[in-house]
Design a protein around this motif. Sequence first.
Motif, PDB file in Angstrom:
ATOM      1  N   LEU A  28       0.834  -1.206   0.000  1.00 12.20           N
ATOM      2  CA  LEU A  28       0.000   0.000   0.000  1.00 12.20           C
ATOM      3  C   LEU A  28       0.867   1.254   0.000  1.00 12.20           C
ATOM      4  N   GLU A  29       1.942   1.255   0.787  1.00 19.97           N
ATOM      5  CA  GLU A  29       2.853   2.399   0.824  1.00 19.97           C
ATOM      6  C   GLU A  29       3.490   2.625  -0.543  1.00 19.97           C
ATOM      7  N   GLN A  30       3.870   1.533  -1.207  1.00 18.97           N
ATOM      8  CA  GLN A  30       4.488   1.657  -2.527  1.00 18.97           C
ATOM      9  C   GLN A  30       3.500   2.194  -3.553  1.00 18.97           C
ATOM     10  N   GLN A  31       2.268   1.660  -3.528  1.00 23.23           N
ATOM     11  CA  GLN A  31       1.241   2.132  -4.461  1.00 23.23           C
ATOM     12  C   GLN A  31       0.908   3.594  -4.218  1.00 23.23           C
ATOM     13  N   THR A  32       0.832   3.975  -2.948  1.00 22.25           N
ATOM     14  CA  THR A  32       0.556   5.371  -2.605  1.00 22.25           C
ATOM     15  C   THR A  32       1.663   6.280  -3.115  1.00 22.25           C
ATOM     16  N   ALA A  33       2.919   5.854  -2.928  1.00 24.90           N
ATOM     17  CA  ALA A  33       4.062   6.669  -3.356  1.00 24.90           C
ATOM     18  C   ALA A  33       4.061   6.871  -4.869  1.00 24.90           C
ATOM     19  N   THR A  34       3.836   5.790  -5.629  1.00 25.11           N
ATOM     20  CA  THR A  34       3.838   5.922  -7.091  1.00 25.11           C
ATOM     21  C   THR A  34       2.654   6.759  -7.568  1.00 25.11           C
ATOM     22  N   ALA A  35       1.509   6.629  -6.897  1.00 25.04           N
ATOM     23  CA  ALA A  35       0.342   7.444  -7.258  1.00 25.04           C
ATOM     24  C   ALA A  35       0.610   8.922  -6.983  1.00 25.04           C
ATOM     25  N   GLU A  36       1.283   9.212  -5.874  1.00 28.93           N
ATOM     26  CA  GLU A  36       1.597  10.600  -5.533  1.00 28.93           C
ATOM     27  C   GLU A  36       2.563  11.213  -6.555  1.00 28.93           C
ATOM     28  N   VAL A  37       3.502  10.409  -7.049  1.00 29.07           N
ATOM     29  CA  VAL A  37       4.412  10.909  -8.081  1.00 29.07           C
ATOM     30  C   VAL A  37       3.632  11.253  -9.342  1.00 29.07           C
ATOM     31  N   ASP A  53      12.009  15.693  -6.976  1.00 27.09           N
ATOM     32  CA  ASP A  53      12.006  15.829  -5.514  1.00 27.09           C
ATOM     33  C   ASP A  53      11.075  14.804  -4.872  1.00 27.09           C
ATOM     34  N   LYS A  54       9.890  14.633  -5.463  1.00 27.81           N
ATOM     35  CA  LYS A  54       8.921  13.678  -4.914  1.00 27.81           C
ATOM     36  C   LYS A  54       9.442  12.252  -5.016  1.00 27.81           C
ATOM     37  N   ILE A  55      10.061  11.917  -6.140  1.00 27.43           N
ATOM     38  CA  ILE A  55      10.604  10.571  -6.317  1.00 27.43           C
ATOM     39  C   ILE A  55      11.690  10.294  -5.282  1.00 27.43           C
ATOM     40  N   LEU A  56      12.604  11.230  -5.098  1.00 24.82           N
ATOM     41  CA  LEU A  56      13.694  11.019  -4.154  1.00 24.82           C
ATOM     42  C   LEU A  56      13.192  10.946  -2.715  1.00 24.82           C
ATOM     43  N   ASP A  57      12.226  11.778  -2.378  1.00 21.05           N
ATOM     44  CA  ASP A  57      11.666  11.717  -1.024  1.00 21.05           C
ATOM     45  C   ASP A  57      10.974  10.370  -0.774  1.00 21.05           C
ATOM     46  N   SER A  58      10.272   9.865  -1.792  1.00 26.82           N
ATOM     47  CA  SER A  58       9.604   8.566  -1.663  1.00 26.82           C
ATOM     48  C   SER A  58      10.628   7.440  -1.535  1.00 26.82           C
ATOM     49  N   CYS A  59      11.679   7.502  -2.349  1.00 33.61           N
ATOM     50  CA  CYS A  59      12.716   6.463  -2.294  1.00 33.61           C
ATOM     51  C   CYS A  59      13.434   6.474  -0.947  1.00 33.61           C
ATOM     52  N   ARG A  60      13.691   7.654  -0.435  1.00 32.93           N
ATOM     53  CA  ARG A  60      14.390   7.751   0.850  1.00 32.93           C
ATOM     54  C   ARG A  60      13.578   7.070   1.953  1.00 32.93           C
ATOM     55  N   GLN A  67      21.237   8.297   0.919  1.00 34.09           N
ATOM     56  CA  GLN A  67      22.114   8.680  -0.188  1.00 34.09           C
ATOM     57  C   GLN A  67      21.502   8.188  -1.494  1.00 34.09           C
ATOM     58  N   LEU A  68      20.971   9.104  -2.292  1.00 31.10           N
ATOM     59  CA  LEU A  68      20.335   8.717  -3.542  1.00 31.10           C
ATOM     60  C   LEU A  68      20.293   9.893  -4.494  1.00 31.10           C
ATOM     61  N   GLY A  69      20.224   9.594  -5.781  1.00 25.89           N
ATOM     62  CA  GLY A  69      20.241  10.682  -6.742  1.00 25.89           C
ATOM     63  C   GLY A  69      19.698  10.282  -8.104  1.00 25.89           C
ATOM     64  N   ILE A  70      19.346  11.318  -8.871  1.00 23.87           N
ATOM     65  CA  ILE A  70      18.913  11.169 -10.262  1.00 23.87           C
ATOM     66  C   ILE A  70      19.972  11.830 -11.127  1.00 23.87           C
ATOM     67  N   GLY A  77      27.448  14.872 -23.582  1.00 25.89           N
ATOM     68  CA  GLY A  77      28.031  13.563 -23.368  1.00 25.89           C
ATOM     69  C   GLY A  77      28.490  13.315 -21.947  1.00 25.89           C
ATOM     70  N   LEU A  78      28.184  14.255 -21.043  1.00 23.21           N
ATOM     71  CA  LEU A  78      28.578  14.132 -19.643  1.00 23.21           C
ATOM     72  C   LEU A  78      27.365  13.786 -18.783  1.00 23.21           C
ATOM     73  N   VAL A  79      27.619  13.153 -17.649  1.00 28.00           N
ATOM     74  CA  VAL A  79      26.548  12.795 -16.715  1.00 28.00           C
ATOM     75  C   VAL A  79      26.430  13.884 -15.652  1.00 28.00           C
ATOM     76  N   HIS A  80      25.248  14.485 -15.561  1.00 28.83           N
ATOM     77  CA  HIS A  80      24.991  15.589 -14.635  1.00 28.83           C
ATOM     78  C   HIS A  80      24.101  15.109 -13.490  1.00 28.83           C
ATOM     79  N   ALA A  81      24.352  15.608 -12.286  1.00 27.74           N
ATOM     80  CA  ALA A  81      23.485  15.332 -11.138  1.00 27.74           C
ATOM     81  C   ALA A  81      22.275  16.254 -11.233  1.00 27.74           C
ATOM     82  N   ALA A  82      21.098  15.675 -11.501  1.00 26.26           N
ATOM     83  CA  ALA A  82      19.886  16.479 -11.662  1.00 26.26           C
ATOM     84  C   ALA A  82      19.215  16.755 -10.328  1.00 26.26           C
ATOM     85  N   ALA A  83      19.293  15.796  -9.412  1.00 28.62           N
ATOM     86  CA  ALA A  83      18.700  15.949  -8.077  1.00 28.62           C
ATOM     87  C   ALA A  83      19.300  14.867  -7.198  1.00 28.62           C
ATOM     88  N   TRP A  84      19.462  15.163  -5.918  1.00 30.30           N
ATOM     89  CA  TRP A  84      20.061  14.176  -5.021  1.00 30.30           C
ATOM     90  C   TRP A  84      19.695  14.472  -3.579  1.00 30.30           C
TER      91      TRP A  84
END
Length: 207
Positions: A28-37, A53-60, A67-70, A77-84
């Motif tokens: 239920l928590e997982q379904q709620t989190a994905t629905a909120e996203v 922000d919502k995805i990272l807060d849910s994952c945390r 420690q998590l990031g997108i 051609g470089l990898v950028h930290a979009a959110a963490w």
Amino acid sequence: LVLLKTFADQAVIAIQNARLFNETKEALEQQTATAEVLQVISSSVADTAPVFDKILDSCRHLFASEQLGIFLLGDDGLVHAAAWRGSALDDMVQASPWPLDQTITSRVIGTRRPLHVPDAAAMTDAPAALRSWLELTGNASLVCVPMLWEDRGIGSIMVMRQPPKPFSEKEVALLKTFADQAVIAIENARLFNETKEALERQTATSE
């Protein structure tokens, strides 16, 4: 003996009830989190930041990780930290962006599959960016899933646990769902902004 067997049967029932309750609560928590996203995606068409922000807060919360990031693969051609999230990632992000081949993002985009590393310190072929992070912060378990659009790699989501604690198959599957939602947000924002720019150009020429 009969009474003792009855107590044993009742104990088994109690254990099963507790297990079912916890599994149901977790689902239920997982379904709620994905629905909120999805709700955030629908209300933030032009901007990916609230969705990330919502995805990272849910994952945390769901993965019990700090420690998590997108991470996004840029046109350069470089990898950028979009959110963490997480103080340990602050040091890593300061060194960004990174060449794609120095990152875990490169691995998961290349294989098109999640990468689960229960013990990062034991990873003999760890890319340079991960090795640098481990030297700064110590060992961790990590899972990284690719973000794909029409089979084109556009980035990844990575979650790390300290001290190391392996991720379950359910957790990896859930992270894939969040990665898919992040891709939807990115594509929505791109289409919205492209449409807006085209409309502005048409308006300018008609004026």
